[in-house]
Design an enzyme around this catalytic site. Structure first.
Site, PDB file in Angstrom:
ATOM      1  N   CYS A 178       5.805  -0.020   7.581  1.00 30.92           N
ATOM      2  CA  CYS A 178       5.466   1.090   6.688  1.00 30.92           C
ATOM      3  C   CYS A 178       6.735   1.523   5.960  1.00 30.92           C
ATOM      4  O   CYS A 178       7.799   1.598   6.579  1.00 30.92           O
ATOM      5  CB  CYS A 178       4.913   2.244   7.524  1.00 30.92           C
ATOM      6  SG  CYS A 178       4.548   3.730   6.571  1.00 30.92           S
ATOM      7  N   LEU A 179       6.606   1.795   4.667  1.00 32.47           N
ATOM      8  CA  LEU A 179       7.772   2.218   3.884  1.00 32.47           C
ATOM      9  C   LEU A 179       8.360   3.519   4.428  1.00 32.47           C
ATOM     10  O   LEU A 179       9.532   3.800   4.232  1.00 32.47           O
ATOM     11  CB  LEU A 179       7.388   2.387   2.408  1.00 32.47           C
ATOM     12  CG  LEU A 179       6.947   1.108   1.685  1.00 32.47           C
ATOM     13  CD1 LEU A 179       6.422   1.438   0.293  1.00 32.47           C
ATOM     14  CD2 LEU A 179       8.080   0.102   1.605  1.00 32.47           C
ATOM     15  N   GLN A 196       3.203   9.955   1.197  1.00 25.88           N
ATOM     16  CA  GLN A 196       4.476   9.226   1.296  1.00 25.88           C
ATOM     17  C   GLN A 196       5.412   9.533   0.125  1.00 25.88           C
ATOM     18  O   GLN A 196       6.603   9.255   0.202  1.00 25.88           O
ATOM     19  CB  GLN A 196       4.231   7.717   1.348  1.00 25.88           C
ATOM     20  CG  GLN A 196       3.573   7.270   2.634  1.00 25.88           C
ATOM     21  CD  GLN A 196       3.449   5.765   2.645  1.00 25.88           C
ATOM     22  OE1 GLN A 196       2.508   5.209   2.098  1.00 25.88           O
ATOM     23  NE2 GLN A 196       4.416   5.092   3.245  1.00 25.88           N
ATOM     24  N   GLY A 228       0.837  -1.194   0.000  1.00 24.26           N
ATOM     25  CA  GLY A 228       0.000   0.000   0.000  1.00 24.26           C
ATOM     26  C   GLY A 228       0.869   1.240   0.000  1.00 24.26           C
ATOM     27  O   GLY A 228       2.017   1.206   0.458  1.00 24.26           O
ATOM     28  N   HIS A 241      -2.585   7.608   6.792  1.00 22.69           N
ATOM     29  CA  HIS A 241      -1.563   8.487   6.197  1.00 22.69           C
ATOM     30  C   HIS A 241      -2.193   9.790   5.696  1.00 22.69           C
ATOM     31  O   HIS A 241      -1.601  10.857   5.816  1.00 22.69           O
ATOM     32  CB  HIS A 241      -0.890   7.806   5.001  1.00 22.69           C
ATOM     33  CG  HIS A 241       0.275   6.925   5.359  1.00 22.69           C
ATOM     34  ND1 HIS A 241       1.385   7.386   6.020  1.00 22.69           N
ATOM     35  CD2 HIS A 241       0.507   5.611   5.119  1.00 22.69           C
ATOM     36  CE1 HIS A 241       2.255   6.385   6.176  1.00 22.69           C
ATOM     37  NE2 HIS A 241       1.739   5.292   5.649  1.00 22.69           N
ATOM     38  N   HIS A 262      -4.577   1.638   7.253  1.00 26.11           N
ATOM     39  CA  HIS A 262      -3.216   2.181   7.367  1.00 26.11           C
ATOM     40  C   HIS A 262      -3.017   3.338   6.376  1.00 26.11           C
ATOM     41  O   HIS A 262      -2.513   4.403   6.745  1.00 26.11           O
ATOM     42  CB  HIS A 262      -2.224   1.039   7.111  1.00 26.11           C
ATOM     43  CG  HIS A 262      -0.778   1.432   7.115  1.00 26.11           C
ATOM     44  ND1 HIS A 262       0.136   0.915   7.998  1.00 26.11           N
ATOM     45  CD2 HIS A 262      -0.071   2.287   6.324  1.00 26.11           C
ATOM     46  CE1 HIS A 262       1.334   1.442   7.752  1.00 26.11           C
ATOM     47  NE2 HIS A 262       1.230   2.276   6.737  1.00 26.11           N
ATOM     48  N   GLU A 263      -3.444   3.129   5.128  1.00 30.52           N
ATOM     49  CA  GLU A 263      -3.227   4.166   4.099  1.00 30.52           C
ATOM     50  C   GLU A 263      -4.112   5.386   4.347  1.00 30.52           C
ATOM     51  O   GLU A 263      -3.682   6.517   4.131  1.00 30.52           O
ATOM     52  CB  GLU A 263      -3.460   3.591   2.692  1.00 30.52           C
ATOM     53  CG  GLU A 263      -2.583   2.397   2.316  1.00 30.52           C
ATOM     54  CD  GLU A 263      -1.111   2.565   2.624  1.00 30.52           C
ATOM     55  OE1 GLU A 263      -0.597   3.704   2.574  1.00 30.52           O
ATOM     56  OE2 GLU A 263      -0.457   1.558   2.961  1.00 30.52           O
TER      57      GLU A 263
END
Ligand code: NI
Length: 170
Positions: free
Chosen positions: A98-99, A56, A51, A144, A140-141
């Site tokens: 998470c990236l 991000q 995702g 963000h 999660h996204e």
């Protein structure tokens, strides 16, 4: 796809203010948004990740890409504009990463089921029912887009230890 779509975008890392900002609603699905979505998709697969949210890649816009199959299954791919959770149910605890928080994985509590409302790149409004990992990734996204990282869902002590670790690195 044009050639420049095939370049992964830089991923903003914890401490970057773009990750703490509430992202802007998208009013027009123009060329720029479509281009951004394509490049996010490329960036997500290249990472690889399941995702990605526009903040991000330093774009404070309400746009997410999700694919829990990482490109293996077309029906698992979702690109959503202005996504919202309209219903959530149950609870599930699973390790999450998470990236934008590289090297950190921690158990996070999320709803087990979620209904997500959003708009596709074609401008169609959709309601998606997600369960388990898929529900987790959507939540999660969408976090963000509201300036929230998964570590913000951990205990204050754990969160501050992780934040300190990244402050030292930068
Ligand atoms: Ni993330």
């Amino acid at each position: 796809m044009e050639e420049h779509d095939n370049i992964a975008l830089d991923i903003a890392v914890i401490g970057n203010p773009v990750l703490a900002r509430k992202a802007e609603e998208i009013k027009n699905i123009d060329e720029k948004i479509i281009e951004l979505a394509k490049r996010m998709l490329y960036t997500m697969y290249a990472a690889p990740g399941i995702g990605l949210a526009a903040p991000q890649v330093s774009q404070s816009k309400r746009l997410i890409t999700v694919d829990i199959s990482v490109g293996k299954n077309k029906s698992d791919l979702f690109i959503l504009i202005n996504p919202e959770i309209i219903h959530k149910e149950g609870q599930d605890i699973m390790e999450e990463g998470c990236l934008s928080v590289p090297g950190v994985r921690e158990p996070v509590s999320r709803p087990f089921q979620a209904v997500i409302k959003g708009i596709t790149l074609e401008g169609k409004e959709v309601n998606l029912e997600a369960e388990g990992l898929a529900a987790r990734v959507f939540c999660h996204e969408i976090d963000h887009l509201n300036g929230k990282l998964f570590i913000d869902r951990l205990s204050p002590l754990k969160r501050s230890l992780i934040r300190k670790k990244f402050k030292k690195k930068n």
